[in-house]
Enzyme design. Sequence first.
Site, PDB file in Angstrom:
ATOM      1  N   GLY A  71       0.836  -1.219   0.088  1.00 29.86           N
ATOM      2  CA  GLY A  71      -0.009  -0.042  -0.060  1.00 29.86           C
ATOM      3  C   GLY A  71       0.606   1.435   0.028  1.00 29.86           C
ATOM      4  N   THR A  72       1.940   1.448   0.743  1.00 32.61           N
ATOM      5  CA  THR A  72       2.818   2.471   0.928  1.00 32.61           C
ATOM      6  C   THR A  72       3.392   2.861  -0.511  1.00 32.61           C
ATOM      7  OG1 THR A  72       3.324   1.907   3.268  1.00 32.61           O
ATOM      8  CG2 THR A  72       4.760   3.499   1.968  1.00 32.61           C
ATOM      9  N   ASN A 151      -9.171   3.545   7.485  1.00 31.96           N
ATOM     10  CA  ASN A 151      -8.422   2.353   8.211  1.00 31.96           C
ATOM     11  C   ASN A 151      -8.829   2.380   9.791  1.00 31.96           C
ATOM     12  OD1 ASN A 151      -6.691   4.597   7.432  1.00 31.96           O
ATOM     13  ND2 ASN A 151      -5.316   3.795   9.090  1.00 31.96           N
ATOM     14  N   GLN A 179      -7.736  -0.710   2.481  1.00 29.56           N
ATOM     15  CA  GLN A 179      -8.895  -1.236   3.553  1.00 29.56           C
ATOM     16  C   GLN A 179     -10.191  -1.790   2.838  1.00 29.56           C
ATOM     17  OE1 GLN A 179      -8.766  -1.930   6.726  1.00 29.56           O
ATOM     18  NE2 GLN A 179      -6.697  -0.663   6.977  1.00 29.56           N
ATOM     19  N   SER A 199      -3.429  -3.740  -1.155  1.00 28.63           N
ATOM     20  CA  SER A 199      -2.405  -4.157  -0.628  1.00 28.63           C
ATOM     21  C   SER A 199      -2.661  -5.638  -0.391  1.00 28.63           C
ATOM     22  CB  SER A 199      -1.732  -3.436   0.708  1.00 28.63           C
ATOM     23  OG  SER A 199      -0.987  -4.255   1.573  1.00 28.63           O
ATOM     24  N   GLY A 200      -1.623  -6.335  -0.231  1.00 32.74           N
ATOM     25  CA  GLY A 200      -1.973  -8.037  -0.173  1.00 32.74           C
ATOM     26  C   GLY A 200      -2.074  -8.607   1.298  1.00 32.74           C
ATOM     27  N   HIS A 201      -1.357  -7.886   2.378  1.00 36.11           N
ATOM     28  CA  HIS A 201      -1.613  -8.183   3.632  1.00 36.11           C
ATOM     29  C   HIS A 201      -2.727  -7.841   4.342  1.00 36.11           C
ATOM     30  CE1 HIS A 201      -0.141  -4.921   6.447  1.00 36.11           C
ATOM     31  NE2 HIS A 201       0.170  -4.284   5.168  1.00 36.11           N
ATOM     32  N   THR A 237      12.965  -7.135 -10.058  1.00 36.18           N
ATOM     33  CA  THR A 237      12.536  -8.509 -10.120  1.00 36.18           C
ATOM     34  C   THR A 237      11.314  -8.620  -9.665  1.00 36.18           C
ATOM     35  OG1 THR A 237      14.876  -8.991 -10.504  1.00 36.18           O
ATOM     36  CG2 THR A 237      13.203 -10.819 -10.113  1.00 36.18           C
ATOM     37  N   CYS A 325      -0.577   6.737  21.803  1.00 35.01           N
ATOM     38  CA  CYS A 325       0.399   6.546  22.933  1.00 35.01           C
ATOM     39  C   CYS A 325       1.109   5.278  22.736  1.00 35.01           C
ATOM     40  CB  CYS A 325      -0.528   6.493  24.279  1.00 35.01           C
ATOM     41  SG  CYS A 325      -0.848   8.158  24.826  1.00 35.01           S
TER      42      CYS A 325
HETATM   43  C1  LIG Z   1      -2.206  -0.462   5.674  1.00 39.11           C
HETATM   44  C2  LIG Z   1      -2.400   0.702   4.869  1.00 39.11           C
HETATM   45  C3  LIG Z   1      -1.669   1.175   4.061  1.00 39.11           C
HETATM   46  C4  LIG Z   1      -0.032   0.640   3.934  1.00 39.11           C
HETATM   47  O1  LIG Z   1      -0.028  -0.532   3.244  1.00 39.11           O
HETATM   48  P1  LIG Z   1       1.288  -1.554   3.399  1.00 39.11           P
HETATM   49  O2  LIG Z   1       0.816  -2.620   2.231  1.00 39.11           O
HETATM   50  O3  LIG Z   1       1.316  -1.957   4.821  1.00 39.11           O
HETATM   51  O4  LIG Z   1       2.449  -0.560   3.137  1.00 39.11           O
HETATM   52  C5  LIG Z   1      -2.114   2.415   3.310  1.00 39.11           C
HETATM   53  N1  LIG Z   1      -3.294   2.683   3.402  1.00 39.11           N
HETATM   54  C6  LIG Z   1      -4.076   2.375   4.273  1.00 39.11           C
HETATM   55  C7  LIG Z   1      -5.698   2.787   4.252  1.00 39.11           C
HETATM   56  C8  LIG Z   1      -3.889   1.294   5.296  1.00 39.11           C
HETATM   57  O5  LIG Z   1      -4.813   0.614   5.511  1.00 39.11           O
END
Ligand SMILES: *Cc1c(COP(=O)(O)O)cnc(C)c1O
Length: 402
Positions: A71-72, A151, A179, A199-201, A237, A325
Amino acid sequence: MKRIYFDHSATTPVDKDVAKLVLEYMTDKFGNASSIHSFGREARRAVEESREKVAALLGAENNEIFFTSGGTEGDNFAIKGVAYANRKKGNHIITSSIEHHAVLHTCEYLAKNGFEITYLPVDEYGMVNVEDVKNAITDKTILISVMYANNEVGTIQPIKEIGALAKARGIYFHTDAVQAAGNYPINVKDENIDLLTMSGHKLYGPKGTGALYIRRGVRIEPVQHGGAHERNMRAGTENAPGIVGLGLACEIAKREMNEKNSRIAALRDKIIREVTAKIPHAKLNGHPTLRLPGNVNFSFLYVEGESLLLNLDMKGIAASSGSACTSGSLDPSHVLLAMGLTHEVAHGSLRVTLGRGNTEEEVDYLLEVLPEILDRLRAMSPLYGESANLKPANPCSTCHVH
Ligand SMILES: *Cc1c(COP(=O)(O)O)cnc(C)c1O
């Protein structure tokens, strides 16, 4: 002690079948997808099949999908790539004040390099107003970037309307759908989306995988330079094992979406209903209906989010808080503050994000232990006893900066 995971917006477990496939492409089918021998062709075929699966989840064409490391990277690629490719046309970007830091910090970086950024406000539910988007547009505007679903509070934005507005004005529209992808039905064509980050995770795929959808015809520059991978748009790659895992995760997400979402939303609604009915001084954060199926976010007055998390963790429950925090910063969530919450209320927030493995028994266990923990924490709070006269209170005893 049984451990219960209620933090699916932070990350999800990799699906067992996905993990098996990833391993296969790390060991037996390890070829470089750019090699022309059979090992390479095997990996290439799998990468291209994954592209189809990602495209199918989003309603895109195969050649509009570019694999990234998550995602980043996708957010950086979309925003910097469009900004630099279109700077002759204009230098103004519109985004919202509740974006993920991957978008906000990218915009802040561009602001130091000659771009002008408008950060749109949100209402009390964390919703962007389409009229505000319209009013922010100037003849220098080249990009609008508004997240699909938040998120922290789960609020789903008026994506289709913002997209239509952007389209009518000839401005590119990017959405961070990290999300939403796999957790909410998306169609990039129907919703007028030019660029979309996933994003995959966050959808039961591997960490360090993801994709950027770029509508055909969008003017964009690569951000990472090197080899000719991903049609000269993203050098490096291909992470074939990760890409294959992402593809399968998308296929499973598409297949299970309806059933999964209705089951998870029922659990979400049970938590919201019971907490609202049984726990005093609890405020639901985010939109009452237009929210992600798995998102619950409450502020509990006279409680610190951090203490609440630690106490839940001692009971085996993993959740998260809008108070940063926990991450060593004293600032409460920028999202909750943008929604108009005071520092005090934002500090006492709890985010529970449900996933496909959660059961009603787990939810019932949360609903059993949460009131006990809150009672105990509030009994220790010198401010709670005075709550009857509604004295403005600062319930945070460890954080001294407000
Ligand atoms: C988790 C998240 C990201 C970042 O994704 P990564 O794959 O962890 O780099 C970006 N945007 C939102 C809204 C997210 O929830």
